[in-house]
Design an enzyme around this catalytic site. Sequence first.
Site, mmCIF file in Angstrom:
data_model
loop_
_atom_site.group_PDB
_atom_site.id
_atom_site.type_symbol
_atom_site.label_atom_id
_atom_site.label_comp_id
_atom_site.label_asym_id
_atom_site.label_seq_id
_atom_site.Cartn_x
_atom_site.Cartn_y
_atom_site.Cartn_z
ATOM 1 C CB CYS A 105 97.109 -57.577 -114.311
ATOM 2 S SG CYS A 105 95.492 -57.417 -113.874
ATOM 3 C CB CYS A 110 95.251 -54.374 -113.299
ATOM 4 S SG CYS A 110 93.821 -54.203 -112.323
#
Lengths: 204, 113
Positions: A105, A110
Amino acid sequence: MAPHSHDHSHLTETEARVRALESLLSEKGYIDSAAVDEIVQTYETKIGPQNGAHVVAKSWVDADFRKWLEEDSTAAIHSLGYTSRQGEHIDAVFNSDDTHHLVVCTLCSCYPWSVLGLPPTWYKSPPFRSRAVIDPRGVLNDFGITLPETTKVEVHDSTSEVRYLVIPQRPAGTEGWSEKQLAKLVTRNSMIGTGFARTAEALS
Amino acid sequence: MTDLDLIALPGITLADDEPVFTAPWEAQAFAMAVNLHQNGAFSWQEWAEALSHEIHSGEERDYYQHWLHALERIVTAKSLSSEADLAQRKADWHAAAAATPHGDPILLSAAKP
């Protein structure tokens, strides 16, 4: 298809201000992004990968904790004092001989930063993200990791709701080691899936 | 890096002589100030004064919000960038985020038509 409003990315006002400064100042050469990353890593001792290493080492020596981590990773991790203000869910995924987990990610938000600190530059790079999904074994090779054909690679794409922490396999020859000693074997990359824990010999 | 006089900074929270960050952007803002100083953009004393000015501005903010304000202020005061450029670039980042599907890297180029 036009993205739905809840599908697109979001930066807080503060994050946008920091990015504005970062991009303008580096374009003009007043700061050097690599040097900034390095400073972050040097100082980032409170929310660094040692938090994740603690979680991993505890899971190696404490069967009850490991079970808790399997059932409710977020609560188990919070019990060690690692919480984030964003309150995201952390899912621990366990490497075995059968399965190797790899996390991607490219959004900083994230990344499970309460246990791993800030993401390294390569983690944020577009090539890593796209290749990790298409050719995970190739990416692992780039990191010096070769897996047996029989080991399945599972790629996890982080979201704003769920971040992943890879629990690497405990290295051979570490029977009887203390949690503290074991934690020293747990590298950041091993908790992203782009590495293994260090070997017992590495510490001796 | 350890030669930085962190103690000279007003109000900073240290644990074992290291600053305590509670979010990635805080570490990023911290590191940018350090790197600007290393590159000669301002002296550490000037930085401590800029930060102190924000802390004593009467605004109720978290510590690193003060830090970020001080950084924006010193960057414009030293003409490294202008307020207008910073505001425009901030808007560009918001636009880039809005044009980026979740999970993709947010790139500035996404803001450009």
